[in-house]
Design a protein around this motif. Structure first.
Motif, PDB file in Angstrom:
ATOM      1  N   LYS A  84       1.281  11.854  -0.582  1.00 58.80           N
ATOM      2  CA  LYS A  84       2.661  11.937  -0.117  1.00 58.80           C
ATOM      3  C   LYS A  84       2.742  12.450   1.320  1.00 58.80           C
ATOM      4  O   LYS A  84       1.911  13.254   1.752  1.00 58.80           O
ATOM      5  N   TYR A  85       3.746  12.009   2.017  1.00 62.45           N
ATOM      6  CA  TYR A  85       3.991  12.418   3.392  1.00 62.45           C
ATOM      7  C   TYR A  85       5.475  12.755   3.525  1.00 62.45           C
ATOM      8  O   TYR A  85       6.322  12.057   2.975  1.00 62.45           O
ATOM      9  N   TYR A  86       5.755  13.823   4.260  1.00 59.09           N
ATOM     10  CA  TYR A  86       7.144  14.242   4.449  1.00 59.09           C
ATOM     11  C   TYR A  86       7.404  14.586   5.908  1.00 59.09           C
ATOM     12  O   TYR A  86       6.531  15.068   6.613  1.00 59.09           O
ATOM     13  N   THR A  87       8.645  14.370   6.307  1.00 57.07           N
ATOM     14  CA  THR A  87       9.071  14.898   7.588  1.00 57.07           C
ATOM     15  C   THR A  87       9.364  16.382   7.420  1.00 57.07           C
ATOM     16  O   THR A  87       9.623  16.846   6.310  1.00 57.07           O
ATOM     17  N   ASP A  88       9.292  17.122   8.490  1.00 56.61           N
ATOM     18  CA  ASP A  88       9.484  18.575   8.400  1.00 56.61           C
ATOM     19  C   ASP A  88      10.848  18.934   7.811  1.00 56.61           C
ATOM     20  O   ASP A  88      10.974  19.901   7.064  1.00 56.61           O
ATOM     21  N   GLU A 105      15.225   7.416  11.115  1.00 54.64           N
ATOM     22  CA  GLU A 105      14.113   8.359  11.102  1.00 54.64           C
ATOM     23  C   GLU A 105      13.392   8.355   9.764  1.00 54.64           C
ATOM     24  O   GLU A 105      13.973   8.082   8.714  1.00 54.64           O
ATOM     25  N   PHE A 106      12.142   8.683   9.848  1.00 61.83           N
ATOM     26  CA  PHE A 106      11.287   8.756   8.653  1.00 61.83           C
ATOM     27  C   PHE A 106      11.666   9.984   7.821  1.00 61.83           C
ATOM     28  O   PHE A 106      11.944  11.055   8.359  1.00 61.83           O
ATOM     29  N   VAL A 107      11.658   9.808   6.495  1.00 62.93           N
ATOM     30  CA  VAL A 107      11.950  10.914   5.583  1.00 62.93           C
ATOM     31  C   VAL A 107      10.717  11.276   4.755  1.00 62.93           C
ATOM     32  O   VAL A 107      10.283  12.422   4.739  1.00 62.93           O
ATOM     33  N   ALA A 108      10.160  10.294   4.073  1.00 61.99           N
ATOM     34  CA  ALA A 108       9.017  10.554   3.197  1.00 61.99           C
ATOM     35  C   ALA A 108       8.340   9.235   2.869  1.00 61.99           C
ATOM     36  O   ALA A 108       8.951   8.167   2.976  1.00 61.99           O
ATOM     37  N   ASN A 120       0.823  -1.203   0.000  1.00 60.24           N
ATOM     38  CA  ASN A 120       0.000   0.000   0.000  1.00 60.24           C
ATOM     39  C   ASN A 120       0.861   1.258   0.000  1.00 60.24           C
ATOM     40  O   ASN A 120       0.585   2.217  -0.710  1.00 60.24           O
ATOM     41  N   THR A 121       1.914   1.243   0.795  1.00 55.00           N
ATOM     42  CA  THR A 121       2.719   2.443   1.009  1.00 55.00           C
ATOM     43  C   THR A 121       4.199   2.106   0.896  1.00 55.00           C
ATOM     44  O   THR A 121       4.645   1.068   1.375  1.00 55.00           O
ATOM     45  N   MET A 122       4.928   3.010   0.246  1.00 54.12           N
ATOM     46  CA  MET A 122       6.387   2.890   0.200  1.00 54.12           C
ATOM     47  C   MET A 122       6.989   4.166   0.759  1.00 54.12           C
ATOM     48  O   MET A 122       6.443   5.258   0.590  1.00 54.12           O
ATOM     49  N   GLY A 123       8.114   3.993   1.439  1.00 51.97           N
ATOM     50  CA  GLY A 123       8.707   5.151   2.094  1.00 51.97           C
ATOM     51  C   GLY A 123      10.211   5.120   2.102  1.00 51.97           C
ATOM     52  O   GLY A 123      10.831   4.120   1.708  1.00 51.97           O
ATOM     53  N   THR A 149      11.523  15.398  -2.631  1.00 49.71           N
ATOM     54  CA  THR A 149      10.295  15.054  -3.329  1.00 49.71           C
ATOM     55  C   THR A 149      10.257  13.551  -3.565  1.00 49.71           C
ATOM     56  O   THR A 149      11.190  12.997  -4.160  1.00 49.71           O
ATOM     57  N   ILE A 150       9.195  12.929  -3.094  1.00 48.14           N
ATOM     58  CA  ILE A 150       9.014  11.502  -3.329  1.00 48.14           C
ATOM     59  C   ILE A 150       8.035  11.326  -4.482  1.00 48.14           C
ATOM     60  O   ILE A 150       7.075  12.087  -4.633  1.00 48.14           O
TER      61      ILE A 150
END
Length: 119
Positions: free
Chosen positions: A58-62, A46-49, A32-35, A69-70
Motif C-alpha cells: 500500500k502507498y499513501y499520501t501524507d 492529487e494522489f491519495v492512495a 498491477n496497481t489500483m489507486g 485505508t486502502i
C-alpha cells in the motif's frame, strides 16, 4: 480494456467516515496497481492512495496516512478506500484508477464520485 466504477461518495460531517468502492471489470489480469486520486474545485488532481493488486503493498499520501485505508478484494475485483476523521479539505471528486505497471502513469480511470465534508 478495463472499466472502473466508483461508488460510496456522499455528504458527511467533519469527523465522520465514508467508504468508497471501485469495481473493476474487463481485462483485470493486466492490472498491477489500483489507486485513488481526488480533485477539489480549482485544484489539480492529487494522489491519495494505491495498492498493488499482486502483493497488496500500500502507498499513501501524507495527508491520508492514519486516516485513510486502502484495501482490495481480488475475488470481487474491487478496491476500497475507507476514510475516517474526514475534514472539509477532503471535499473533492474521488477517482479510482488502474495501471498495468508498478510505476508510471495510470492507464484507466473511473468517472469519479463526489465526497463532500461539511464543517
Amino acid at each position: 480494456q478495463v472499466q472502473l466504477v466508483e461508488s460510496g461518495g456522499g455528504l458527511v460531517q467533519a469527523g465522520g467516515s465514508l467508504a468508497l468502492s471501485c469495481a473493476a471489470s474487463g481485462n483485470i489480469f493486466s492490472i498491477n496497481t489500483m489507486g485513488w486520486f481526488r480533485q477539489a474545485p480549482g485544484k489539480e488532481r492529487e494522489f491519495v492512495a494505491a495498492i498493488s493488486r499482486i502483493s497488496g503493498t500500500k502507498y499513501y499520501t501524507d495527508s491520508g496516512k492514519g486516516r485513510f485505508t486502502i484495501s482490495r478484494d481480488n475475488a470481487k475485483n474491487t478496491v476500497y478506500l475507507q476514510m475516517n476523521s474526514l475534514k472539509p479539505e477532503d471535499t473533492a471528486v474521488y477517482y479510482c484508477a488502474a495501471k498495468r505497471g508498478a510505476s508510471g502513469e495510470y492507464d484507466y480511470w473511473g468517472q469519479g464520485t463526489q465526497v463532500t465534508v461539511s464543517s
